[in-house]
Design a protein around this motif. Structure first.
Motif, PDB file in Angstrom:
ATOM      1  N   GLY A 278      20.726 -65.396  38.200  1.00  0.00           N
ATOM      2  CA  GLY A 278      21.476 -65.217  39.567  1.00  0.00           C
ATOM      3  C   GLY A 278      20.669 -64.221  40.468  1.00  0.00           C
ATOM      4  N   MET A 279      21.651 -64.116  41.808  1.00  0.00           N
ATOM      5  CA  MET A 279      20.772 -63.559  42.728  1.00  0.00           C
ATOM      6  C   MET A 279      20.465 -61.935  43.310  1.00  0.00           C
ATOM      7  SD  MET A 279      20.531 -65.739  44.677  1.00  0.00           S
ATOM      8  CE  MET A 279      19.640 -65.094  46.347  1.00  0.00           C
ATOM      9  N   LEU A 280      19.014 -61.503  43.637  1.00  0.00           N
ATOM     10  CA  LEU A 280      18.829 -60.263  42.649  1.00  0.00           C
ATOM     11  C   LEU A 280      17.783 -59.816  44.728  1.00  0.00           C
ATOM     12  CD1 LEU A 280      17.719 -57.507  41.329  1.00  0.00           C
ATOM     13  CD2 LEU A 280      15.450 -59.389  41.766  1.00  0.00           C
ATOM     14  N   GLN A 281      18.538 -58.641  45.155  1.00  0.00           N
ATOM     15  CA  GLN A 281      18.692 -57.696  46.737  1.00  0.00           C
ATOM     16  C   GLN A 281      17.730 -57.222  46.113  1.00  0.00           C
ATOM     17  OE1 GLN A 281      22.210 -57.866  48.625  1.00  0.00           O
ATOM     18  NE2 GLN A 281      21.068 -57.188  50.219  1.00  0.00           N
ATOM     19  N   PHE A 282      17.038 -56.890  47.071  1.00  0.00           N
ATOM     20  CA  PHE A 282      15.874 -55.312  46.555  1.00  0.00           C
ATOM     21  C   PHE A 282      15.336 -55.123  47.811  1.00  0.00           C
ATOM     22  CE2 PHE A 282      13.341 -59.042  45.060  1.00  0.00           C
ATOM     23  CZ  PHE A 282      12.166 -58.898  45.890  1.00  0.00           C
ATOM     24  N   LYS A 283      14.392 -53.912  47.907  1.00  0.00           N
ATOM     25  CA  LYS A 283      13.747 -53.596  49.050  1.00  0.00           C
ATOM     26  C   LYS A 283      12.585 -52.399  48.147  1.00  0.00           C
ATOM     27  CE  LYS A 283      14.686 -51.322  53.521  1.00  0.00           C
ATOM     28  NZ  LYS A 283      15.437 -50.581  54.796  1.00  0.00           N
ATOM     29  N   GLY A 284      11.209 -53.589  48.660  1.00  0.00           N
ATOM     30  CA  GLY A 284      10.179 -52.442  48.130  1.00  0.00           C
ATOM     31  C   GLY A 284      11.043 -51.951  46.303  1.00  0.00           C
ATOM     32  N   ASP A 285      11.398 -50.823  45.713  1.00  0.00           N
ATOM     33  CA  ASP A 285      10.485 -50.882  44.650  1.00  0.00           C
ATOM     34  C   ASP A 285      12.426 -50.538  43.787  1.00  0.00           C
ATOM     35  OD1 ASP A 285       8.431 -51.354  44.126  1.00  0.00           O
ATOM     36  OD2 ASP A 285       8.082 -49.318  44.019  1.00  0.00           O
TER      37      ASP A 285
ATOM     38  N   GLU B 297       8.276 -47.339  53.130  1.00  0.00           N
ATOM     39  CA  GLU B 297       9.885 -47.286  52.814  1.00  0.00           C
ATOM     40  C   GLU B 297      10.557 -48.172  52.949  1.00  0.00           C
ATOM     41  OE1 GLU B 297      10.422 -48.006  49.398  1.00  0.00           O
ATOM     42  OE2 GLU B 297       8.341 -47.723  48.778  1.00  0.00           O
ATOM     43  N   ILE B 298      10.769 -47.715  54.521  1.00  0.00           N
ATOM     44  CA  ILE B 298      12.340 -47.601  55.568  1.00  0.00           C
ATOM     45  C   ILE B 298      12.044 -48.716  55.910  1.00  0.00           C
ATOM     46  CG2 ILE B 298      13.030 -46.708  57.889  1.00  0.00           C
ATOM     47  CD1 ILE B 298      12.579 -43.826  56.880  1.00  0.00           C
ATOM     48  N   PHE B 299      10.866 -48.764  56.334  1.00  0.00           N
ATOM     49  CA  PHE B 299      10.279 -49.904  57.252  1.00  0.00           C
ATOM     50  C   PHE B 299       9.855 -52.049  55.947  1.00  0.00           C
ATOM     51  CE2 PHE B 299       9.176 -47.390  60.383  1.00  0.00           C
ATOM     52  CZ  PHE B 299      10.264 -47.295  61.580  1.00  0.00           C
ATOM     53  N   LYS B 300      10.219 -51.205  54.822  1.00  0.00           N
ATOM     54  CA  LYS B 300      10.077 -52.896  53.807  1.00  0.00           C
ATOM     55  C   LYS B 300      11.949 -53.493  54.590  1.00  0.00           C
ATOM     56  CE  LYS B 300       7.313 -50.932  50.737  1.00  0.00           C
ATOM     57  NZ  LYS B 300       7.006 -50.846  48.570  1.00  0.00           N
ATOM     58  N   LYS B 301      10.599 -54.757  54.274  1.00  0.00           N
ATOM     59  CA  LYS B 301      12.495 -55.552  54.505  1.00  0.00           C
ATOM     60  C   LYS B 301      13.402 -55.218  53.280  1.00  0.00           C
ATOM     61  CE  LYS B 301       9.969 -60.249  53.454  1.00  0.00           C
ATOM     62  NZ  LYS B 301       9.675 -61.265  54.166  1.00  0.00           N
ATOM     63  N   THR B 302      14.153 -56.241  53.581  1.00  0.00           N
ATOM     64  CA  THR B 302      15.361 -56.459  51.948  1.00  0.00           C
ATOM     65  C   THR B 302      15.222 -57.810  51.637  1.00  0.00           C
ATOM     66  OG1 THR B 302      17.215 -54.977  53.158  1.00  0.00           O
ATOM     67  CG2 THR B 302      17.335 -56.505  51.758  1.00  0.00           C
TER      68      THR B 302
ATOM     69  N   LYS C  79       9.513 -58.616  37.789  1.00  0.00           N
ATOM     70  CA  LYS C  79       9.593 -57.465  39.079  1.00  0.00           C
ATOM     71  C   LYS C  79      10.624 -56.139  37.900  1.00  0.00           C
ATOM     72  CE  LYS C  79       9.728 -55.550  43.252  1.00  0.00           C
ATOM     73  NZ  LYS C  79       8.977 -54.935  43.549  1.00  0.00           N
ATOM     74  N   LYS C  80       9.988 -55.041  38.038  1.00  0.00           N
ATOM     75  CA  LYS C  80      10.738 -53.963  37.419  1.00  0.00           C
ATOM     76  C   LYS C  80      11.469 -53.311  38.243  1.00  0.00           C
ATOM     77  CE  LYS C  80       7.908 -51.731  34.991  1.00  0.00           C
ATOM     78  NZ  LYS C  80       6.973 -50.896  33.563  1.00  0.00           N
ATOM     79  N   PHE C  81      12.736 -52.625  37.545  1.00  0.00           N
ATOM     80  CA  PHE C  81      13.685 -51.121  38.579  1.00  0.00           C
ATOM     81  C   PHE C  81      13.899 -50.844  37.300  1.00  0.00           C
ATOM     82  CE2 PHE C  81      13.869 -55.843  40.631  1.00  0.00           C
ATOM     83  CZ  PHE C  81      13.411 -54.533  42.048  1.00  0.00           C
ATOM     84  N   THR C  82      14.324 -49.522  38.087  1.00  0.00           N
ATOM     85  CA  THR C  82      14.669 -48.643  37.095  1.00  0.00           C
ATOM     86  C   THR C  82      16.796 -48.541  37.737  1.00  0.00           C
ATOM     87  OG1 THR C  82      13.310 -46.734  36.655  1.00  0.00           O
ATOM     88  CG2 THR C  82      15.245 -45.925  36.115  1.00  0.00           C
TER      89      THR C  82
END
Length: 111
Positions: free
Chosen positions: A95-102, A31-36, A77-80
């Motif tokens: 719009g613009m979505l920014q996420f890292k992993g889940d 999780e730490i090394f997943k890219k944004t 892509k689903k997010f809580t």
């Protein structure tokens, strides 16, 4: 001098704990090394789910998860998310979505 003798049956709990620790560390590091990722997205749907948990002292607590589903380049892509983000966006917003992993970091609506 006698050699150490390990009984496989008595070693099982220790091996299980070691395996569990390795898996937890692996998951945390992955999780730490997943890219944004920052990309265009559209809100497909949003919903909330409530459920009751019982704590260690026997106290019941109702919890609500707020879920937003996005279309990201043809894939869902689903997010809580927090209640504040959940209430601030509408189905169909783009719009613009920014996420890292889940984990959703930010959604900036252009609507």
């Amino acid at each position: 001098m006698p050699l150490l003798h390990f009984d496989p049956i008595t070693m099982l709990p220790y091996l299980f704990i070691l395996l569990l620790a390795v898996l937890l560390i692996w998951r945390a590091l992955s999780e730490i090394f997943k890219k944004t990722v920052r990309t265009r997205a559209k809100v497909l749907e949003k919903y909330d789910t409530s459920y009751t948990t019982v704590g260690t002292m026997g106290l019941a607590k109702t919890v609500t998860d707020y879920v937003v589903v996005f279309d990201v380049a043809g894939r869902t892509k689903k997010f809580t998310v927090s209640i504040w983000l959940y209430e601030s966006i509408k189905k169909g917003d783009e719009g613009m979505l920014q996420f890292k992993g889940d984990v959703l970091i930010r959604f900036q609506s252009h609507s």
